[in-house]
Scaffold this motif. Structure first.
Motif, mmCIF file in Angstrom:
data_model
loop_
_atom_site.group_PDB
_atom_site.id
_atom_site.type_symbol
_atom_site.label_atom_id
_atom_site.label_comp_id
_atom_site.label_asym_id
_atom_site.label_seq_id
_atom_site.Cartn_x
_atom_site.Cartn_y
_atom_site.Cartn_z
ATOM 1 N N ASP A 159 0.758 -1.266 -0.158
ATOM 2 C CA ASP A 159 0.173 -0.043 0.071
ATOM 3 C C ASP A 159 0.964 1.057 -0.073
ATOM 4 N N HIS B 157 3.969 -9.265 7.612
ATOM 5 C CA HIS B 157 3.991 -7.976 7.823
ATOM 6 C C HIS B 157 4.539 -6.934 6.891
ATOM 7 N N SER B 158 4.408 -5.619 7.269
ATOM 8 C CA SER B 158 4.665 -4.790 6.435
ATOM 9 C C SER B 158 5.103 -3.319 6.818
ATOM 10 N N LEU B 159 6.586 -3.324 6.708
ATOM 11 C CA LEU B 159 6.974 -1.997 7.013
ATOM 12 C C LEU B 159 7.236 -1.082 6.153
ATOM 13 N N ARG B 160 6.409 0.283 6.363
ATOM 14 C CA ARG B 160 6.913 1.060 5.148
ATOM 15 C C ARG B 160 7.465 2.432 5.818
ATOM 16 N N ILE B 161 8.600 2.753 5.339
ATOM 17 C CA ILE B 161 8.924 4.098 6.016
ATOM 18 C C ILE B 161 8.863 5.163 4.749
ATOM 19 N N PHE B 162 8.110 6.296 5.085
ATOM 20 C CA PHE B 162 7.754 7.235 4.238
ATOM 21 C C PHE B 162 8.630 8.546 4.474
ATOM 22 N N GLY B 163 9.258 9.165 3.482
ATOM 23 C CA GLY B 163 10.055 10.337 3.681
ATOM 24 C C GLY B 163 10.376 10.820 2.333
ATOM 25 N N ARG C 117 2.983 -2.899 10.335
ATOM 26 C CA ARG C 117 1.902 -3.479 10.552
ATOM 27 C C ARG C 117 2.016 -5.131 10.614
ATOM 28 N N VAL D 48 11.234 1.689 1.655
ATOM 29 C CA VAL D 48 11.246 2.951 2.201
ATOM 30 C C VAL D 48 10.739 3.769 0.915
ATOM 31 N N ILE D 49 9.668 4.781 0.981
ATOM 32 C CA ILE D 49 9.046 5.477 0.043
ATOM 33 C C ILE D 49 9.236 6.777 -0.204
ATOM 34 N N CYS D 50 9.371 7.570 -1.001
ATOM 35 C CA CYS D 50 9.535 8.863 -1.168
ATOM 36 C C CYS D 50 8.159 9.525 -1.307
ATOM 37 N N ASP E 150 -0.402 4.438 -0.276
ATOM 38 C CA ASP E 150 -1.045 5.643 0.235
ATOM 39 C C ASP E 150 -1.605 6.692 -0.908
ATOM 40 N N ARG F 176 9.922 10.840 7.564
ATOM 41 C CA ARG F 176 8.798 11.606 7.776
ATOM 42 C C ARG F 176 8.195 10.962 8.948
ATOM 43 N N ARG F 177 7.655 9.755 8.410
ATOM 44 C CA ARG F 177 6.768 8.693 9.128
ATOM 45 C C ARG F 177 6.871 7.267 8.802
ATOM 46 N N SER G 36 5.262 3.250 9.096
ATOM 47 C CA SER G 36 4.032 2.328 9.539
ATOM 48 C C SER G 36 4.562 0.819 9.557
ATOM 49 N N CYS H 200 12.629 2.233 -2.203
ATOM 50 C CA CYS H 200 14.045 1.336 -2.134
ATOM 51 C C CYS H 200 13.518 0.379 -0.840
ATOM 52 N N GLU H 201 14.385 -0.671 -1.187
ATOM 53 C CA GLU H 201 14.178 -1.877 -0.468
ATOM 54 C C GLU H 201 15.445 -1.960 0.539
ATOM 55 N N ALA I 157 15.150 10.942 4.209
ATOM 56 C CA ALA I 157 14.779 11.596 5.355
ATOM 57 C C ALA I 157 13.335 11.090 5.927
#
Lengths: 160, 160
Positions: free
Chosen positions: A81, A135-141, B138, A101-103, A83, B133-134, B136, A110-111, B131
């Motif tokens: 997902d 499980h799903s870890l997404r880092i947004f930045g 799950r 990691v999602i810009c 967003d 920002r947030r 998640s 990036c993974e 950088a």
DNA sequence: ATTGATGCAAAAAATTTGCATCTGG
DNA sequence: CCAGATGCAAATTTTTTGCATCAAT
């Protein structure tokens, strides 16, 4: 098709057989396409890829969604997902799990894989009385390429 | 309204003022409701909560969505994608960040905080040139309450 | 032959948007 | 006053579903 994706297709086929699911033309085309790329793709992307490989295909988007669901349940593909817009899929069979990691500005993804975190996820679930299934870890930045003003993803997204 | 949520409301108000956003009746009602619960809620849930507190309210669902967006950008609330149905929100202001474990069968949600993981998320993003920002995380799975056949969440979900 | 899979169209679900009107600063 | 906020309805977007037909086993 390279040897690797042939193997993967065979594994999927075997899974379908085992599960009593039918191996059909549309499913063959969908699986072939899904394993032909190492990028993330939407259901619609996948349909386009199928049409590129076979302009006369009759595969329908609804079938793509249905098949992706089966593949996801069988742990052959994984949805992400983001967003904004459609869910992104990637084939996972034979790959080590990774996080994303999602810009938020340019959409670049990036993974990474972190064994320590994997263990702690497992432990956290167990401690709370859960059997972890996925499980799903997404880092947004924001990515530095974008900040530095030379991010190819940004332009690509604007065009798209 | 207890002292804590009054403080939180004040912080939101201050943020709005600082950001040049207007402090309106609907926003007041939305923020009050959002900070009145410590559960997760959908946009629609929040509207119901608003109507319970004030049956004559004229607040519209679209306004709830718009305000939640502003609140999320200001880090006062956080949205959670649960793969099934609407996004769940929770107020976060003044709370330590936490991750979620979600039962795929009954919908039960548990929270946990792991400082080691937090540090590694941060590091992973940095190493990849982002950088953060947030973020998640799950974890989806099944809870033992459900497996043991005495899970109240399961029944609640079936009814809902 | 049976039962599951597919194409198609239509529905569903959730969120967003356009616009006229209202209102806070 | 005037820009921003709101209500309302309508649009959007993505995914799912019902159903008649088709095809794999």
């Amino acid at each position: 098709m390279d040897k690797r994706s042939r193997n993967e297709t065979e594994a999927v086929k075997a899974h379908f057989r085992r599960a009593g699911l039918r191996w059909t033309g549309p499913r063959q085309e969908i699986v072939d396409a899904a394993f032909s790329t190492h990028e993330h793709f939407t259901a619609e992307d996948l349909l386009h890829m199928i049409r590129e490989r076979n302009p006369d295909t009759g595969v329908h988007l609804a079938t793509v969604y249905r098949t992706l669901q089966v593949l996801e349940e069988g742990d052959f593909v994984e949805g992400l997902d983001v967003d904004k817009g459609s869910r992104l899929f990637e084939h996972t069979f034979g790959h080590e799990h990774h996080d994303h990691v999602i810009c938020e500005d340019c959409g670049r993804i990036c993974e990474f894989h972190d064994e320590t975190m994997e263990a702690r996820k497992e432990a956290a679930a167990r401690d709370l009385g859960f059997a972890m299934r996925r499980h799903s870890l997404r880092i947004f930045g924001t990515c530095v390429e974008l900040a530095a003003g030379h991010c190819s993803h940004y332009k690509a997204r604007r065009r798209g």
